[in-house]
Design a protein around this motif. Sequence first.
Motif, PDB file in Angstrom:
ATOM      1  N   THR A   1      51.160  43.325  68.562  1.00 29.07           N
ATOM      2  CA  THR A   1      51.282  43.996  69.853  1.00 29.07           C
ATOM      3  C   THR A   1      49.933  43.878  70.558  1.00 29.07           C
ATOM      4  O   THR A   1      48.936  43.490  69.958  1.00 29.07           O
ATOM      5  CB  THR A   1      51.685  45.467  69.692  1.00 29.07           C
ATOM      6  OG1 THR A   1      50.753  46.121  68.832  1.00 29.07           O
ATOM      7  CG2 THR A   1      53.073  45.580  69.076  1.00 29.07           C
ATOM      8  N   HIS A   2      49.889  44.237  71.839  1.00 26.77           N
ATOM      9  CA  HIS A   2      48.737  43.856  72.660  1.00 26.77           C
ATOM     10  C   HIS A   2      47.454  44.572  72.263  1.00 26.77           C
ATOM     11  O   HIS A   2      47.386  45.804  72.221  1.00 26.77           O
ATOM     12  CB  HIS A   2      49.016  44.133  74.135  1.00 26.77           C
ATOM     13  CG  HIS A   2      47.854  43.771  75.023  1.00 26.77           C
ATOM     14  ND1 HIS A   2      47.432  42.476  75.183  1.00 26.77           N
ATOM     15  CD2 HIS A   2      46.992  44.545  75.739  1.00 26.77           C
ATOM     16  CE1 HIS A   2      46.373  42.448  75.985  1.00 26.77           C
ATOM     17  NE2 HIS A   2      46.094  43.691  76.335  1.00 26.77           N
ATOM     18  N   VAL A   3      46.435  43.792  71.983  1.00 25.89           N
ATOM     19  CA  VAL A   3      45.052  44.246  71.849  1.00 25.89           C
ATOM     20  C   VAL A   3      44.200  43.219  72.586  1.00 25.89           C
ATOM     21  O   VAL A   3      44.358  42.018  72.366  1.00 25.89           O
ATOM     22  CB  VAL A   3      44.610  44.325  70.368  1.00 25.89           C
ATOM     23  CG1 VAL A   3      43.130  44.700  70.279  1.00 25.89           C
ATOM     24  CG2 VAL A   3      45.452  45.337  69.601  1.00 25.89           C
ATOM     25  N   PRO A   4      43.322  43.648  73.496  1.00 27.41           N
ATOM     26  CA  PRO A   4      42.507  42.688  74.249  1.00 27.41           C
ATOM     27  C   PRO A   4      41.702  41.785  73.321  1.00 27.41           C
ATOM     28  O   PRO A   4      41.264  42.200  72.245  1.00 27.41           O
ATOM     29  CB  PRO A   4      41.582  43.591  75.084  1.00 27.41           C
ATOM     30  CG  PRO A   4      42.276  44.901  75.151  1.00 27.41           C
ATOM     31  CD  PRO A   4      43.034  45.045  73.878  1.00 27.41           C
ATOM     32  N   ARG A   5      41.512  40.560  73.747  1.00 27.07           N
ATOM     33  CA  ARG A   5      40.712  39.618  72.982  1.00 27.07           C
ATOM     34  C   ARG A   5      39.286  39.582  73.525  1.00 27.07           C
ATOM     35  O   ARG A   5      39.030  39.826  74.695  1.00 27.07           O
ATOM     36  CB  ARG A   5      41.329  38.218  73.029  1.00 27.07           C
ATOM     37  CG  ARG A   5      42.728  38.122  72.402  1.00 27.07           C
ATOM     38  CD  ARG A   5      42.759  38.699  70.994  1.00 27.07           C
ATOM     39  NE  ARG A   5      43.930  38.294  70.246  1.00 27.07           N
ATOM     40  CZ  ARG A   5      44.937  39.091  69.908  1.00 27.07           C
ATOM     41  NH1 ARG A   5      44.922  40.364  70.264  1.00 27.07           N
ATOM     42  NH2 ARG A   5      45.963  38.632  69.200  1.00 27.07           N
TER      43      ARG A   5
ATOM     44  N   ILE B   1      42.648  52.932  73.301  1.00 25.96           N
ATOM     45  CA  ILE B   1      43.739  53.748  72.766  1.00 25.96           C
ATOM     46  C   ILE B   1      43.924  54.963  73.665  1.00 25.96           C
ATOM     47  O   ILE B   1      42.949  55.610  74.046  1.00 25.96           O
ATOM     48  CB  ILE B   1      43.426  54.212  71.335  1.00 25.96           C
ATOM     49  CG1 ILE B   1      43.250  53.009  70.410  1.00 25.96           C
ATOM     50  CG2 ILE B   1      44.530  55.114  70.792  1.00 25.96           C
ATOM     51  CD1 ILE B   1      42.788  53.384  69.028  1.00 25.96           C
ATOM     52  N   SER B   2      45.152  55.283  74.002  1.00 21.79           N
ATOM     53  CA  SER B   2      45.400  56.458  74.834  1.00 21.79           C
ATOM     54  C   SER B   2      45.287  57.720  73.985  1.00 21.79           C
ATOM     55  O   SER B   2      45.447  57.686  72.754  1.00 21.79           O
ATOM     56  CB  SER B   2      46.795  56.388  75.459  1.00 21.79           C
ATOM     57  OG  SER B   2      47.797  56.623  74.482  1.00 21.79           O
ATOM     58  N   LEU B   3      45.032  58.825  74.655  1.00 25.48           N
ATOM     59  CA  LEU B   3      44.944  60.095  73.939  1.00 25.48           C
ATOM     60  C   LEU B   3      46.284  60.428  73.288  1.00 25.48           C
ATOM     61  O   LEU B   3      46.332  60.962  72.172  1.00 25.48           O
ATOM     62  CB  LEU B   3      44.530  61.202  74.905  1.00 25.48           C
ATOM     63  CG  LEU B   3      44.327  62.596  74.297  1.00 25.48           C
ATOM     64  CD1 LEU B   3      43.287  62.571  73.183  1.00 25.48           C
ATOM     65  CD2 LEU B   3      43.935  63.602  75.377  1.00 25.48           C
TER      66      LEU B   3
ATOM     67  N   LEU C   1      40.235  36.051  69.349  1.00 22.37           N
ATOM     68  CA  LEU C   1      40.127  37.148  68.397  1.00 22.37           C
ATOM     69  C   LEU C   1      39.702  38.440  69.082  1.00 22.37           C
ATOM     70  O   LEU C   1      39.015  38.428  70.108  1.00 22.37           O
ATOM     71  CB  LEU C   1      39.088  36.807  67.324  1.00 22.37           C
ATOM     72  CG  LEU C   1      39.410  35.646  66.393  1.00 22.37           C
ATOM     73  CD1 LEU C   1      38.205  35.330  65.518  1.00 22.37           C
ATOM     74  CD2 LEU C   1      40.631  35.960  65.529  1.00 22.37           C
ATOM     75  N   ALA C   2      40.109  39.549  68.478  1.00 19.13           N
ATOM     76  CA  ALA C   2      39.620  40.865  68.875  1.00 19.13           C
ATOM     77  C   ALA C   2      38.468  41.240  67.955  1.00 19.13           C
ATOM     78  O   ALA C   2      38.621  41.246  66.728  1.00 19.13           O
ATOM     79  CB  ALA C   2      40.724  41.899  68.784  1.00 19.13           C
ATOM     80  N   VAL C   3      37.310  41.539  68.529  1.00 23.65           N
ATOM     81  CA  VAL C   3      36.135  41.982  67.783  1.00 23.65           C
ATOM     82  C   VAL C   3      35.725  43.311  68.407  1.00 23.65           C
ATOM     83  O   VAL C   3      35.189  43.353  69.520  1.00 23.65           O
ATOM     84  CB  VAL C   3      34.999  40.944  67.865  1.00 23.65           C
ATOM     85  CG1 VAL C   3      33.726  41.477  67.212  1.00 23.65           C
ATOM     86  CG2 VAL C   3      35.436  39.638  67.206  1.00 23.65           C
ATOM     87  N   ILE C   4      36.004  44.403  67.699  1.00 20.99           N
ATOM     88  CA  ILE C   4      35.918  45.739  68.295  1.00 20.99           C
ATOM     89  C   ILE C   4      34.965  46.606  67.486  1.00 20.99           C
ATOM     90  O   ILE C   4      35.138  46.787  66.275  1.00 20.99           O
ATOM     91  CB  ILE C   4      37.309  46.398  68.353  1.00 20.99           C
ATOM     92  CG1 ILE C   4      38.255  45.541  69.204  1.00 20.99           C
ATOM     93  CG2 ILE C   4      37.207  47.811  68.916  1.00 20.99           C
ATOM     94  CD1 ILE C   4      39.708  45.947  69.110  1.00 20.99           C
ATOM     95  N   SER C   5      33.968  47.159  68.160  1.00 22.97           N
ATOM     96  CA  SER C   5      32.995  48.036  67.519  1.00 22.97           C
ATOM     97  C   SER C   5      33.130  49.451  68.069  1.00 22.97           C
ATOM     98  O   SER C   5      33.435  49.653  69.243  1.00 22.97           O
ATOM     99  CB  SER C   5      31.574  47.516  67.775  1.00 22.97           C
ATOM    100  OG  SER C   5      30.628  48.252  67.037  1.00 22.97           O
TER     101      SER C   5
END
Length: 363
Positions: A330-334, A343-345, A124-128
């Motif tokens: 699509t790719h999101v780090p886990r 995210i790129s600018l 899972l991706a858990v992003i804060s």
Amino acid sequence: MNASVLVLGGYGNFGKRISAALAAKAIPVIIAGRSLDKAEALARTLAGHAVQAAAFDADKELATQIARLKPGVVVNTCGPFQGKDYRIAKTCIAHGVHYIDLADAREFVTGIKALDAAAQAKNLAVISGASTVPGLSSAVIEHFLPEFSEIRSLRFGIAPGQKAERGLATTEAILGYAGKRLQPCPGQNVRFGWQDLYRQNYPQIGTRWMANCDVPDLDLFSEKYGIGDIRFSASLENLLIHFGLWSLSWLVRLGMPLNLPRYAPQLLRAAGWFDRFGSADGGMHVVLDGLGRNGRPLKKSWFIIAKNGDGPHIPTIPAIVLAERLVRKTHVPRGAMACVGLISLEDYLEELKGRSIQVFNID
């Protein structure tokens, strides 16, 4: 994996913008909060999209509601995050659901890595921190990083317009550390919340007074980019409000037992009385100082200017982009991580197209 996104606080200041943006991308959205009437009212404005409304207490009922609603991603906009625990993120992990939040609380965002092993085990991706800081601020650094051999200092901050929509959670967060000692970065002097005033000039909107704020970037960027001198500040366009809070910060610093967050609702309403004297235009600045690849001094100044009340869209972009990527697979780090360099600018600004928003680069 279900393709729907459950937005906690989905009709709030940022939640409603995230809900609308995802619905416009044909992503099924569940607008959740404690008021079913407010959730349903927003859902009706998004008629024609796959939108649901739900009402529950996320701290107590999330597990039951995830089992019922079966989202694939949870976006948590229920701040302030100062002093909060990770029960919502842990519940998402336990039920195999990706988690994203808009936290800007320093300890909360930097501490999310404690959940990394559990998130990795469930893939899972858990992003804060999927917000302006550190989401956008790190995107700007990553954009200019190839031009530097060393970044020695970072000065950055936000200056919202007086008429821009204000959220209670953000107000409570600022009041929570005004006048209090901020944890210094390694090698830096101690600073205090909403002090050390200075003037920052912005393209198009002029000069704004700035004051110290506490954000996770102070720790994250020192570690990731090796920046030794970091300072983040914010501004209130109306000088009476800005200097009024500065005065209150001194009372707190001098030891008066003031519980400023307790008065956030009243102060927020009072701030609205001054809207007629301000604008709906705001901005953000990022100033990087260091050495270029040729070993010579290099300075980059980047500004984003939002007009006509479009500023509150800026903090929502990382959550929108990441939620869409997770839904589209699509790719999101886990793993569990702060939203640094995810995210790129270019991707960020692409999402803001069509808004009254401009970017300026000044060498």
